[in-house]
Scaffold this motif. Structure first.
Motif, PDB file in Angstrom:
ATOM      1  N   ALA A  89      10.094 -79.423  -4.777  1.00  0.00           N
ATOM      2  CA  ALA A  89      10.512 -78.960  -3.459  1.00  0.00           C
ATOM      3  C   ALA A  89      10.695 -80.102  -2.476  1.00  0.00           C
ATOM      4  O   ALA A  89      11.531 -80.018  -1.564  1.00  0.00           O
ATOM      5  N   GLU A  90       9.917 -81.163  -2.627  1.00  0.00           N
ATOM      6  CA  GLU A  90      10.010 -82.301  -1.718  1.00  0.00           C
ATOM      7  C   GLU A  90      11.210 -83.185  -2.039  1.00  0.00           C
ATOM      8  O   GLU A  90      11.825 -83.770  -1.129  1.00  0.00           O
ATOM      9  N   MET A  91      11.556 -83.264  -3.301  1.00  0.00           N
ATOM     10  CA  MET A  91      12.631 -84.156  -3.752  1.00  0.00           C
ATOM     11  C   MET A  91      13.388 -83.450  -4.875  1.00  0.00           C
ATOM     12  O   MET A  91      13.130 -83.665  -6.067  1.00  0.00           O
ATOM     13  N   PRO A  92      14.350 -82.562  -4.534  1.00  0.00           N
ATOM     14  CA  PRO A  92      14.993 -81.722  -5.547  1.00  0.00           C
ATOM     15  C   PRO A  92      15.813 -82.461  -6.590  1.00  0.00           C
ATOM     16  O   PRO A  92      16.252 -81.841  -7.567  1.00  0.00           O
ATOM     17  N   ARG A 166      24.965 -67.029 -10.769  1.00  0.00           N
ATOM     18  CA  ARG A 166      23.810 -66.473 -10.060  1.00  0.00           C
ATOM     19  C   ARG A 166      22.798 -67.579  -9.748  1.00  0.00           C
ATOM     20  O   ARG A 166      22.216 -67.612  -8.660  1.00  0.00           O
ATOM     21  N   LEU A 167      22.592 -68.498 -10.675  1.00  0.00           N
ATOM     22  CA  LEU A 167      21.692 -69.626 -10.407  1.00  0.00           C
ATOM     23  C   LEU A 167      22.253 -70.523  -9.306  1.00  0.00           C
ATOM     24  O   LEU A 167      21.497 -71.073  -8.496  1.00  0.00           O
ATOM     25  N   LEU A 168      23.565 -70.660  -9.264  1.00  0.00           N
ATOM     26  CA  LEU A 168      24.184 -71.437  -8.196  1.00  0.00           C
ATOM     27  C   LEU A 168      23.924 -70.790  -6.839  1.00  0.00           C
ATOM     28  O   LEU A 168      23.589 -71.470  -5.863  1.00  0.00           O
ATOM     29  N   LEU A 169      24.052 -69.470  -6.752  1.00  0.00           N
ATOM     30  CA  LEU A 169      23.786 -68.783  -5.493  1.00  0.00           C
ATOM     31  C   LEU A 169      22.342 -68.991  -5.055  1.00  0.00           C
ATOM     32  O   LEU A 169      22.069 -69.268  -3.882  1.00  0.00           O
ATOM     33  N   GLY A 170      21.405 -68.857  -5.997  1.00  0.00           N
ATOM     34  CA  GLY A 170      19.999 -69.046  -5.649  1.00  0.00           C
ATOM     35  C   GLY A 170      19.694 -70.471  -5.227  1.00  0.00           C
ATOM     36  O   GLY A 170      18.939 -70.704  -4.273  1.00  0.00           O
ATOM     37  N   SER A 171      20.285 -71.448  -5.912  1.00  0.00           N
ATOM     38  CA  SER A 171      20.044 -72.851  -5.581  1.00  0.00           C
ATOM     39  C   SER A 171      20.659 -73.213  -4.233  1.00  0.00           C
ATOM     40  O   SER A 171      20.104 -74.011  -3.474  1.00  0.00           O
ATOM     41  N   SER A 172      21.808 -72.616  -3.918  1.00  0.00           N
ATOM     42  CA  SER A 172      22.490 -72.944  -2.667  1.00  0.00           C
ATOM     43  C   SER A 172      21.680 -72.525  -1.450  1.00  0.00           C
ATOM     44  O   SER A 172      21.858 -73.092  -0.367  1.00  0.00           O
ATOM     45  N   LYS A 173      20.774 -71.563  -1.600  1.00  0.00           N
ATOM     46  CA  LYS A 173      19.916 -71.156  -0.486  1.00  0.00           C
ATOM     47  C   LYS A 173      19.009 -72.304  -0.041  1.00  0.00           C
ATOM     48  O   LYS A 173      18.448 -72.271   1.060  1.00  0.00           O
ATOM     49  N   HIS A 174      18.863 -73.302  -0.905  1.00  0.00           N
ATOM     50  CA  HIS A 174      17.999 -74.441  -0.603  1.00  0.00           C
ATOM     51  C   HIS A 174      18.812 -75.727  -0.435  1.00  0.00           C
ATOM     52  O   HIS A 174      18.275 -76.834  -0.565  1.00  0.00           O
ATOM     53  N   GLY A 175      20.099 -75.574  -0.142  1.00  0.00           N
ATOM     54  CA  GLY A 175      20.942 -76.720   0.124  1.00  0.00           C
ATOM     55  C   GLY A 175      21.434 -77.443  -1.108  1.00  0.00           C
ATOM     56  O   GLY A 175      21.972 -78.551  -1.004  1.00  0.00           O
ATOM     57  N   LEU A 176      21.284 -76.838  -2.279  1.00  0.00           N
ATOM     58  CA  LEU A 176      21.689 -77.474  -3.524  1.00  0.00           C
ATOM     59  C   LEU A 176      23.110 -77.058  -3.896  1.00  0.00           C
ATOM     60  O   LEU A 176      23.596 -76.004  -3.483  1.00  0.00           O
ATOM     61  N   ASP A 180      23.804 -79.474  -9.074  1.00  0.00           N
ATOM     62  CA  ASP A 180      22.350 -79.412  -9.184  1.00  0.00           C
ATOM     63  C   ASP A 180      21.873 -78.306 -10.125  1.00  0.00           C
ATOM     64  O   ASP A 180      20.676 -78.208 -10.408  1.00  0.00           O
ATOM     65  N   VAL A 181      22.783 -77.454 -10.586  1.00  0.00           N
ATOM     66  CA  VAL A 181      22.396 -76.360 -11.488  1.00  0.00           C
ATOM     67  C   VAL A 181      22.267 -76.934 -12.898  1.00  0.00           C
ATOM     68  O   VAL A 181      23.255 -77.146 -13.602  1.00  0.00           O
ATOM     69  N   HIS A 182      21.030 -77.194 -13.290  1.00  0.00           N
ATOM     70  CA  HIS A 182      20.742 -77.877 -14.547  1.00  0.00           C
ATOM     71  C   HIS A 182      20.440 -76.868 -15.653  1.00  0.00           C
ATOM     72  O   HIS A 182      20.315 -75.663 -15.384  1.00  0.00           O
ATOM     73  N   PRO A 183      20.306 -77.308 -16.893  1.00  0.00           N
ATOM     74  CA  PRO A 183      19.956 -76.388 -17.981  1.00  0.00           C
ATOM     75  C   PRO A 183      18.647 -75.650 -17.692  1.00  0.00           C
ATOM     76  O   PRO A 183      17.680 -76.234 -17.197  1.00  0.00           O
ATOM     77  N   GLU A 217       2.355 -76.638 -10.652  1.00  0.00           N
ATOM     78  CA  GLU A 217       1.582 -77.872 -10.659  1.00  0.00           C
ATOM     79  C   GLU A 217       2.054 -78.841  -9.572  1.00  0.00           C
ATOM     80  O   GLU A 217       1.395 -79.839  -9.302  1.00  0.00           O
ATOM     81  N   MET A 218       3.197 -78.533  -8.954  1.00  0.00           N
ATOM     82  CA  MET A 218       3.724 -79.282  -7.818  1.00  0.00           C
ATOM     83  C   MET A 218       4.267 -78.262  -6.821  1.00  0.00           C
ATOM     84  O   MET A 218       4.385 -77.073  -7.143  1.00  0.00           O
ATOM     85  N   ASP A 219       4.598 -78.709  -5.612  1.00  0.00           N
ATOM     86  CA  ASP A 219       5.363 -77.868  -4.700  1.00  0.00           C
ATOM     87  C   ASP A 219       6.752 -77.732  -5.308  1.00  0.00           C
ATOM     88  O   ASP A 219       7.434 -78.740  -5.550  1.00  0.00           O
ATOM     89  N   VAL A 220       7.182 -76.511  -5.564  1.00  0.00           N
ATOM     90  CA  VAL A 220       8.415 -76.309  -6.329  1.00  0.00           C
ATOM     91  C   VAL A 220       9.351 -75.328  -5.634  1.00  0.00           C
ATOM     92  O   VAL A 220       8.928 -74.498  -4.817  1.00  0.00           O
TER      93      VAL A 220
END
Length: 278
Positions: A89-92, A166-176, A180-183, A217-220
């Motif tokens: 979350a700190e460094m996407p 759908r993963l792109l839509l979810g990631s875009s909510k966080h500025g990605l 950035d849509v990885h495997p 295990e991290m802020d995610v």
């Protein structure tokens, strides 16, 4: 004149009144605000809850979760397919690396006690509970082209949405962005690699109520899409709702059995601890 133009809701004031009258309405798939889980995990109070949502067939969701929190995924009717992305979350730019998740643990089949590793050698999340045993770290998710070839429709806004969009839509909510849509990994649908290299999908449907619990295990940032598995052999586009519940929890102690299970895993946890020592 069109039906839309003659509808009472064409009047903005009527549309506003109708929208306000819907307050409090509950449907099968929606986030609960505030969370009000009716079957809390043992020892968890409503005040601990961070996220409660049912993701519809073809839906998606995303959330930022703090280190130590738990995320429970429930395959409500036995036909969900939870495609999961994870970011620091700190460094996407640090995100889930499926190849490292497999090779560092010498095991390609995810389950209880396994780790979801980043591309920087750290544990993003660990699997603390698994009653399903059918997960996939090989195939990734569907895209517009695969869905169009199989179902005759692949658009994100169409009748058969695909996992990648759908993963792109979810990631875009966080500025990605799309890059950035990885495997991803897929929970509740599995694949087996045969001796000759053939991939055999294990799609179900299965018994409803199976669940997986992940520990952050991290802020995610987690992003989840619920679309049919890319190797689903059925002719029909088929997937069922997925329930998500997250709650606050303690960070992993030094004597945690998952942390100490393997030398490779311990090193990944130590890398996390070093990161938060700054």
């Amino acid at each position: 004149m069109s039906d839309t133009a003659t509808s009472p809701l064409a009047n903005p004031l009527a549309a506003r009144d109708h929208a306000r009258a819907m307050a409090g309405t509950k449907v099968e798939a929606m986030p609960m605000l505030p969370p009000e889980a009716d079957d809390l995990p043992e020892g968890v109070s409503v005040d601990d809850l961070l996220w409660e949502e049912t993701v519809a067939a073809g839906g998606y969701s995303s959330r930022k979760l703090p280190r130590g929190s738990r995320l429970r995924l429930i395959d409500l009717a036995g036909d969900a397919c939870a495609s999961l992305l994870i970011y620091n979350a700190e460094m996407p730019t640090e995100r889930l690396n499926v190849a490292d998740t497999v090779k560092v643990q010498w095991n390609a089949y995810l389950g209880e006690g396994k780790l979801l590793l980043s591309d920087m050698g750290r544990v993003l999340m660990s699997i603390t509970d698994d009653s399903a045993g059918t997960h996939d770290a090989f195939c990734g998710t569907s895209n517009a082209a695969t869905n169009e070839a199989k179902y005759g429709e692949g658009r994100n806004s169409g009748a058969y949405p695909n996992g990648r969009d759908r993963l792109l839509l979810g990631s875009s909510k966080h500025g990605l962005l799309r890059r950035d849509v990885h495997p991803c990994v897929n929970f509740f649908k599995s694949t087996a690699i045969e001796p000759d290299g053939t991939i055999t999908p294990q799609i179900g449907p299965f018994e409803g109520g199976r669940q997986v619990v992940l520990r952050a295990e991290m802020d995610v940032i987690v992003v989840i899409a619920n679309c049919p598995h890319v190797l689903d052999p059925r002719d029909a586009w088929s997937v069922s709702p997925l329930r998500l519940t997250a709650w606050r929890g303690a960070t992993t102690p030094l004597d945690d059995p998952i942390r100490l299970a393997t030398p490779e895993g311990l090193r990944a946890f130590e890398n996390v601890e070093d990161y938060y020592r700054r």
